[in-house]
Design a protein around this motif. Structure first.
Motif, PDB file in Angstrom:
ATOM      1  N   THR A  56       1.057  -1.084  -0.128  1.00  0.00           N
ATOM      2  CA  THR A  56       0.002   0.032  -0.204  1.00  0.00           C
ATOM      3  C   THR A  56       1.020   1.405   0.074  1.00  0.00           C
ATOM      4  OG1 THR A  56      -1.928  -1.114   1.197  1.00  0.00           O
ATOM      5  CG2 THR A  56      -1.895   1.036   1.049  1.00  0.00           C
ATOM      6  N   ASN A  57       0.583   2.351  -0.874  1.00  0.00           N
ATOM      7  CA  ASN A  57       1.714   3.264  -0.896  1.00  0.00           C
ATOM      8  C   ASN A  57       0.559   4.432  -0.570  1.00  0.00           C
ATOM      9  OD1 ASN A  57       3.372   2.213  -2.485  1.00  0.00           O
ATOM     10  ND2 ASN A  57       2.653   2.875  -4.316  1.00  0.00           N
ATOM     11  N   VAL A  58       1.266   5.423   0.239  1.00  0.00           N
ATOM     12  CA  VAL A  58       0.711   6.622   0.965  1.00  0.00           C
ATOM     13  C   VAL A  58       1.225   7.965   0.041  1.00  0.00           C
ATOM     14  CG1 VAL A  58       0.074   5.519   3.029  1.00  0.00           C
ATOM     15  CG2 VAL A  58       2.231   6.408   2.717  1.00  0.00           C
ATOM     16  N   SER A  59       0.464   9.100   0.262  1.00  0.00           N
ATOM     17  CA  SER A  59       1.161  10.319  -0.367  1.00  0.00           C
ATOM     18  C   SER A  59       0.262  11.414   0.363  1.00  0.00           C
ATOM     19  CB  SER A  59       0.858  10.496  -1.773  1.00  0.00           C
ATOM     20  OG  SER A  59      -0.298  10.291  -2.385  1.00  0.00           O
ATOM     21  N   LEU A  60       0.644  12.405   0.271  1.00  0.00           N
ATOM     22  CA  LEU A  60      -0.053  13.710   0.809  1.00  0.00           C
ATOM     23  C   LEU A  60      -1.144  14.038   0.007  1.00  0.00           C
ATOM     24  CD1 LEU A  60       2.967  16.129   1.717  1.00  0.00           C
ATOM     25  CD2 LEU A  60       1.666  14.884   3.282  1.00  0.00           C
ATOM     26  N   SER A  61      -2.300  14.566   0.614  1.00  0.00           N
ATOM     27  CA  SER A  61      -3.375  15.008  -0.030  1.00  0.00           C
ATOM     28  C   SER A  61      -2.753  16.160  -0.931  1.00  0.00           C
ATOM     29  CB  SER A  61      -4.417  15.413   0.717  1.00  0.00           C
ATOM     30  OG  SER A  61      -4.287  16.539   1.469  1.00  0.00           O
ATOM     31  N   PRO A  62      -3.360  16.596  -2.123  1.00  0.00           N
ATOM     32  CA  PRO A  62      -2.988  17.893  -2.873  1.00  0.00           C
ATOM     33  C   PRO A  62      -2.904  19.073  -1.899  1.00  0.00           C
ATOM     34  CG  PRO A  62      -4.582  16.584  -4.084  1.00  0.00           C
ATOM     35  CD  PRO A  62      -4.211  16.053  -2.867  1.00  0.00           C
ATOM     36  N   ARG A  63      -4.230  19.320  -1.142  1.00  0.00           N
ATOM     37  CA  ARG A  63      -4.208  20.183  -0.251  1.00  0.00           C
ATOM     38  C   ARG A  63      -3.048  20.433   0.696  1.00  0.00           C
ATOM     39  NH1 ARG A  63      -6.827  20.806   5.190  1.00  0.00           N
ATOM     40  NH2 ARG A  63      -7.309  18.491   4.797  1.00  0.00           N
ATOM     41  N   THR A  64      -3.157  19.224   1.485  1.00  0.00           N
ATOM     42  CA  THR A  64      -1.894  19.395   2.604  1.00  0.00           C
ATOM     43  C   THR A  64      -0.262  19.634   1.648  1.00  0.00           C
ATOM     44  OG1 THR A  64      -3.035  17.829   3.801  1.00  0.00           O
ATOM     45  CG2 THR A  64      -0.615  18.060   4.162  1.00  0.00           C
ATOM     46  N   PHE A  65      -0.125  19.023   0.687  1.00  0.00           N
ATOM     47  CA  PHE A  65       1.169  19.269  -0.221  1.00  0.00           C
ATOM     48  C   PHE A  65       1.321  20.844  -0.380  1.00  0.00           C
ATOM     49  CE2 PHE A  65       3.354  20.341  -3.799  1.00  0.00           C
ATOM     50  CZ  PHE A  65       4.679  19.337  -3.669  1.00  0.00           C
ATOM     51  N   ARG A  66       0.255  21.349  -0.908  1.00  0.00           N
ATOM     52  CA  ARG A  66       0.163  23.021  -1.096  1.00  0.00           C
ATOM     53  C   ARG A  66       0.503  23.592   0.172  1.00  0.00           C
ATOM     54  NH1 ARG A  66      -4.077  21.404  -4.228  1.00  0.00           N
ATOM     55  NH2 ARG A  66      -5.699  22.480  -2.749  1.00  0.00           N
ATOM     56  N   PHE A  67      -0.061  23.259   1.218  1.00  0.00           N
ATOM     57  CA  PHE A  67      -0.031  24.011   2.523  1.00  0.00           C
ATOM     58  C   PHE A  67       1.663  23.836   3.148  1.00  0.00           C
ATOM     59  CE2 PHE A  67       0.396  23.774   7.204  1.00  0.00           C
ATOM     60  CZ  PHE A  67      -0.431  24.955   7.558  1.00  0.00           C
ATOM     61  N   ILE A  68       2.200  22.616   2.918  1.00  0.00           N
ATOM     62  CA  ILE A  68       3.391  22.286   3.245  1.00  0.00           C
ATOM     63  C   ILE A  68       4.424  23.578   2.141  1.00  0.00           C
ATOM     64  CG2 ILE A  68       5.509  20.892   3.546  1.00  0.00           C
ATOM     65  CD1 ILE A  68       3.374  18.813   4.380  1.00  0.00           C
TER      66      ILE A  68
END
Length: 99
Positions: A56-68
């Motif tokens: 299973t892969n995990v990634s940041l949500s687009p919203r959280t990526f933009r925030f960071i």
């Protein structure tokens, strides 16, 4: 964990759930609780690995990526101010600080 996922996303790399747990340097059960909390809050997405169905892969949500990404950009701009460099977009001093 969030910065690990941010860095992986910037490099176009996938992160498997077990690797994220190991990188967190906490007990696997603690890491999974935090990851599940971040998934519930919409900060992390979980998806099957397209190559290996056991993973299973995990990634940041687009919203959280933009925030960071925005937060890091602000820190960089503040560091420039502290260092005495003009902020991005400030061309009032001309090239190499010449007025």
């Amino acid at each position: 964990m969030m910065l690990d996922l941010y860095a992986a996303s910037c490099e176009g790399q996938d992160v498997c759930l077990s690797s994220l747990c190991l990188a967190s340097s906490v007990a696997p059960s603690t890491a999974m609780r935090k990851i599940n909390d971040l998934i519930t809050r919409g900060h992390i997405r979980r998806m099957p690995d397209p190559v290996d169905g056991r993973r299973t892969n995990v990634s940041l949500s687009p919203r959280t990526f933009r925030f960071i990404d925005d937060a890091i950009a602000e820190v960089i701009e503040e560091a420039k101010v502290v260092a005495g460099a003009p902020p991005d977009g400030d061309d009032s001093h001309g090239p190499a600080g010449v007025s």
